[in-house]
Design a protein around this motif. Structure first.
Motif, mmCIF file in Angstrom:
data_model
loop_
_atom_site.group_PDB
_atom_site.id
_atom_site.type_symbol
_atom_site.label_atom_id
_atom_site.label_comp_id
_atom_site.label_asym_id
_atom_site.label_seq_id
_atom_site.Cartn_x
_atom_site.Cartn_y
_atom_site.Cartn_z
ATOM 1 N N PHE A 1 -4.806 15.610 -2.943
ATOM 2 C CA PHE A 1 -3.678 15.615 -2.014
ATOM 3 C C PHE A 1 -3.407 14.196 -1.514
ATOM 4 C CE2 PHE A 1 -2.684 19.982 0.009
ATOM 5 C CZ PHE A 1 -2.494 20.525 -1.249
ATOM 6 N N VAL A 2 -2.445 13.530 -2.101
ATOM 7 C CA VAL A 2 -2.021 12.223 -1.607
ATOM 8 C C VAL A 2 -0.505 12.129 -1.722
ATOM 9 C CG1 VAL A 2 -4.168 11.071 -2.289
ATOM 10 C CG2 VAL A 2 -2.218 11.033 -3.834
ATOM 11 N N ASN A 3 0.074 11.251 -0.931
ATOM 12 C CA ASN A 3 1.471 10.864 -1.079
ATOM 13 C C ASN A 3 1.469 9.345 -1.261
ATOM 14 O OD1 ASN A 3 2.854 13.468 -0.549
ATOM 15 N ND2 ASN A 3 1.883 13.269 1.451
ATOM 16 N N ASP A 4 1.464 8.913 -2.499
ATOM 17 C CA ASP A 4 1.317 7.498 -2.839
ATOM 18 C C ASP A 4 2.674 6.813 -2.664
ATOM 19 O OD1 ASP A 4 0.452 5.103 -3.780
ATOM 20 O OD2 ASP A 4 0.060 5.761 -5.834
ATOM 21 N N VAL A 5 2.982 6.428 -1.428
ATOM 22 C CA VAL A 5 4.346 5.984 -1.125
ATOM 23 C C VAL A 5 4.642 4.577 -1.596
ATOM 24 C CG1 VAL A 5 4.633 7.573 0.793
ATOM 25 C CG2 VAL A 5 3.658 5.328 1.228
ATOM 26 N N SER A 6 3.621 3.802 -1.919
ATOM 27 C CA SER A 6 3.862 2.418 -2.352
ATOM 28 C C SER A 6 4.549 2.355 -3.712
ATOM 29 C CB SER A 6 2.558 1.629 -2.397
ATOM 30 O OG SER A 6 1.711 2.101 -3.415
ATOM 31 N N VAL A 7 4.523 3.468 -4.459
ATOM 32 C CA VAL A 7 5.170 3.481 -5.778
ATOM 33 C C VAL A 7 6.549 4.117 -5.736
ATOM 34 C CG1 VAL A 7 2.941 3.542 -6.949
ATOM 35 C CG2 VAL A 7 4.102 5.691 -6.438
ATOM 36 N N LEU A 8 7.003 4.534 -4.548
ATOM 37 C CA LEU A 8 8.305 5.164 -4.439
ATOM 38 C C LEU A 8 9.420 4.124 -4.395
ATOM 39 C CD1 LEU A 8 7.665 7.991 -1.803
ATOM 40 C CD2 LEU A 8 7.609 8.156 -4.300
ATOM 41 N N SER A 9 10.588 4.519 -4.918
ATOM 42 C CA SER A 9 11.757 3.642 -4.895
ATOM 43 C C SER A 9 13.006 4.498 -5.021
ATOM 44 C CB SER A 9 11.701 2.606 -6.019
ATOM 45 O OG SER A 9 11.737 3.254 -7.290
ATOM 46 N N TRP A 10 14.145 3.896 -4.718
ATOM 47 C CA TRP A 10 15.431 4.568 -4.861
ATOM 48 C C TRP A 10 16.153 4.038 -6.094
ATOM 49 C CZ3 TRP A 10 16.479 8.768 -2.196
ATOM 50 C CH2 TRP A 10 15.863 8.979 -0.955
ATOM 51 N N SER A 11 16.752 4.938 -6.848
ATOM 52 C CA SER A 11 17.524 4.520 -8.016
ATOM 53 C C SER A 11 18.923 4.129 -7.612
ATOM 54 C CB SER A 11 17.569 5.641 -9.036
ATOM 55 O OG SER A 11 18.210 6.780 -8.508
ATOM 56 N N ILE B 1 -4.881 14.758 6.507
ATOM 57 C CA ILE B 1 -5.209 13.371 6.856
ATOM 58 C C ILE B 1 -4.934 12.470 5.663
ATOM 59 C CG2 ILE B 1 -7.008 11.790 7.663
ATOM 60 C CD1 ILE B 1 -8.469 14.253 8.821
ATOM 61 N N ALA B 2 -5.488 12.863 4.519
ATOM 62 C CA ALA B 2 -5.316 12.058 3.315
ATOM 63 C C ALA B 2 -3.869 12.005 2.857
ATOM 64 C CB ALA B 2 -6.202 12.612 2.190
ATOM 65 N N GLU B 3 -3.104 13.045 3.141
ATOM 66 C CA GLU B 3 -1.700 13.060 2.729
ATOM 67 C C GLU B 3 -0.929 11.900 3.340
ATOM 68 O OE1 GLU B 3 0.486 16.824 2.348
ATOM 69 O OE2 GLU B 3 -1.303 17.780 3.173
ATOM 70 N N ILE B 4 -1.395 11.395 4.455
ATOM 71 C CA ILE B 4 -0.714 10.280 5.116
ATOM 72 C C ILE B 4 -1.358 8.936 4.796
ATOM 73 C CG2 ILE B 4 -0.177 9.246 7.366
ATOM 74 C CD1 ILE B 4 0.219 12.080 8.447
ATOM 75 N N VAL B 5 -2.690 8.858 4.869
ATOM 76 C CA VAL B 5 -3.336 7.533 4.842
ATOM 77 C C VAL B 5 -3.954 7.143 3.506
ATOM 78 C CG1 VAL B 5 -3.791 7.627 7.322
ATOM 79 C CG2 VAL B 5 -5.547 8.434 5.725
ATOM 80 N N HIS B 6 -4.254 8.098 2.635
ATOM 81 C CA HIS B 6 -4.969 7.786 1.397
ATOM 82 C C HIS B 6 -4.075 6.973 0.464
ATOM 83 C CE1 HIS B 6 -7.632 9.497 -2.098
ATOM 84 N NE2 HIS B 6 -7.919 8.241 -1.813
ATOM 85 N N TYR B 7 -4.559 5.820 0.048
ATOM 86 C CA TYR B 7 -3.863 4.834 -0.786
ATOM 87 C C TYR B 7 -2.719 4.139 -0.054
ATOM 88 C CZ TYR B 7 -6.347 7.210 -4.618
ATOM 89 O OH TYR B 7 -7.304 7.780 -5.425
#
Length: 497
Positions: free
Chosen positions: A487-497, A54-60
């Protein structure tokens, strides 16, 4: 050792590829990303279920907390801008961030914090960390942006706990439907859930820092089969697979199109034992089971070598860690003698419930073979995740099971009445209370060592190993966490180089 874990035949690859939907190539879209997960969550409300998926998707991403846990385990402000702690470490005064709204337009304020925490600690709460919130003497909304929490006892890890998924701040009007229609203050909203396949999040333009969020669309795909996981990565159908099955790491390390990140963890993979079931209520039987287990063989067979042996429910690197692997060492003859001393006539049949993750399914085969050498017939039953949560976890319908507990500070589960493994020790509960109320780190470390030794001597479980998590991703994806204390996937900090 399970030799087939090293093999990925062309036939298996072809079959896995054939089963995957085409497209989903996010690399070509610099504002989107596709991540994969082994397990699909039962819902999207981390206050209502125990599944870490659950947290892997929604946390942060959808929901936020007062504090934020960083990859190195430190804590920084999130919905709380700052805080003060009283000298006795029981009272926390949080100053809240202003100008924050929930995704349904309602304001975030002290009242929503008070509502969230009182709800989490209420009698009917299903929050897996209910103990933390019921331990709050009071939650006071002093004004719109000031919250004062008075805890019944001190907790040195309190600020960390306030950053875990179970401490999300929910909007009162939407709280009861968060499992299917989550409403938070985070940078993403739920865009769709294709049950059995994927969850899609879309960037929320109303987020307070929307300009800093690069990914407009994030898709989480659920792929439990190890061969299909590899095939999806190789085909480019997913851009990153955090905590992927480590079976085929070597081939990705040798491929310049990918990056491989080996992360530390605070997780404990265990052979959980139902301490209430006969003859497992006899410590001699539990010690026999522990002595029959060759941890190194389990790590090799169940985790492809990515793990560190542990002898208690605690891992190297944590405050007060002591090496307890010598308390119940691998010793077949001792295991047989302990069974005989307990009056057990072999063969002894026990159920071994295995959830879907490969570490459980692969490791279960290794452990069943090891237990057979002392006359214990572990009858393997592969169960789906929902079955494990309802049958094993909720209804305690099992003898043995393999599971990885990923929360960093979860020794309190051994002092929790009615928890699924049925261990109830007044001595441990008293010791845990001392740990919680020890203000000095040195005292806590000493008491934590005592707790580890007590759990090992009581052979509550077959304590196996501290896993290392493997992330395989497109080499151009930036912002992935190096270590994973939660267990999180903090996707807001992801980017493409």
């Amino acid at each position: 050792m399970i030799n087939r874990r090293h093999l990925l035949t062309s036939a298996a690859t072809s079959a896995a590829l054939a089963s995957l939907p085409m497209a989903a190539l996010a690399q070509g879209r610099k504002d989107g990303v596709v991540l994969a997960m082994t397990l699909e969550p039962p819902g999207l409300d981390p206050t209502a279920g125990a599944a870490s998926a659950i947290a892997e998707i929604v946390h942060y991403n959808v929901f936020e907390t007062l504090t934020k846990i960083n990859p190195d385990g430190t804590v920084s402000p999130l919905l709380a801008e700052s805080w003060e702690v009283s000298p006795d470490l029981k009272t926390y005064t949080f100053k809240l961030r202003k100008g924050v709204k929930f995704q349904n337009g309602e304001p975030f304020n002290a009242k929503s914090v008070k509502f969230s925490f009182e709800r989490a600690g209420a009698d009917k709460s299903t929050n897996k960390d209910k103990r933390t919130f019921s331990g709050m003497e009071s939650v006071a909304a002093i004004d719109d942006y000031t919250v004062v929490i008075l805890n019944k006892s001190l907790d040195p890890d309190f600020l960390f706990l306030m950053g875990q998924a179970t401490a999300i701040i929910v909007e009162p009007k939407s709280a009861d439907t968060n499992a299917t229609k989550p409403v938070g203050t985070g940078p993403y909203q739920l865009a769709g859930w294709n049950k059995g396949s994927s969850v899609t999040l879309a960037k929320w333009d109303g987020y307070r820092s929307a300009a800093s969020v690069r990914m407009k669309k994030v898709t989480f795909r659920f792929i439990s089969d190890p061969a299909a996981q590899v095939a999806a990565l190789l085909a480019g159908d997913v851009d990153a697979f955090p905590r992927v099955t480590p079976r085929s790491v070597a081939q990705f390390k040798a491929n310049s199109k990918f990056q491989v990140v080996v992360s530390g963890s605070r997780a404990k993979t265990i052979l959980a034992i139902n301490n209430k079931k006969k003859p497992l209520d006899d410590v001699r039987v539990r010690r026999a089971i522990a002595a029959a287990i060759d941890r190194k063989a389990v790590i090799e067979g169940g985790a492809d070598g990515y793990g560190v042996p542990i002898g208690s429910h605690y891992v190297p690197g944590a405050l007060g860690y002591v090496d307890t692997t010598g308390i119940n060492p691998f010793n077949i003859e001792k295991a047989k003698a302990l069974l005989a001393e307990a009056g057990i006539k072999t063969p002894l049949e026990l159920s071994l419930k295995l959830p879907p993750p490969p570490y459980a399914r692969q490791g279960g085969e290794v452990i069943a073979a090891q237990l057979a050498k002392i006359g214990i017939v572990a009858k393997i039953e592969n169960v789906e995740w929902a079955q494990w949560l309802s049958g094993t976890y909720a209804n305690k319908n099992y003898d043995l099971t393999i599971i990885s507990h990923v929360e960093p500070f979860d020794l309190g589960n051994f002092a929790k009445p009615g928890y699924y493994w049925g261990y109830e020790s007044p001595q441990f509960t008293a010791l845990f209370e001392k740990i919680q109320n020890a203000p000095r780190a040195a005292d806590r470390a000493r008491l934590l060592g005592d707790a580890q030794r007590m759990l090992a001597n009581d052979a509550v479980h077959g304590f196996l190993y501290q896993p290392q998590w493997i992330t395989v991703a497109n080499k151009n994806l930036k912002g992935l966490w190096k270590d994973m204390p939660v267990f999180v996937n903090d996707v807001s900090v992801l980017s493409w180089s």
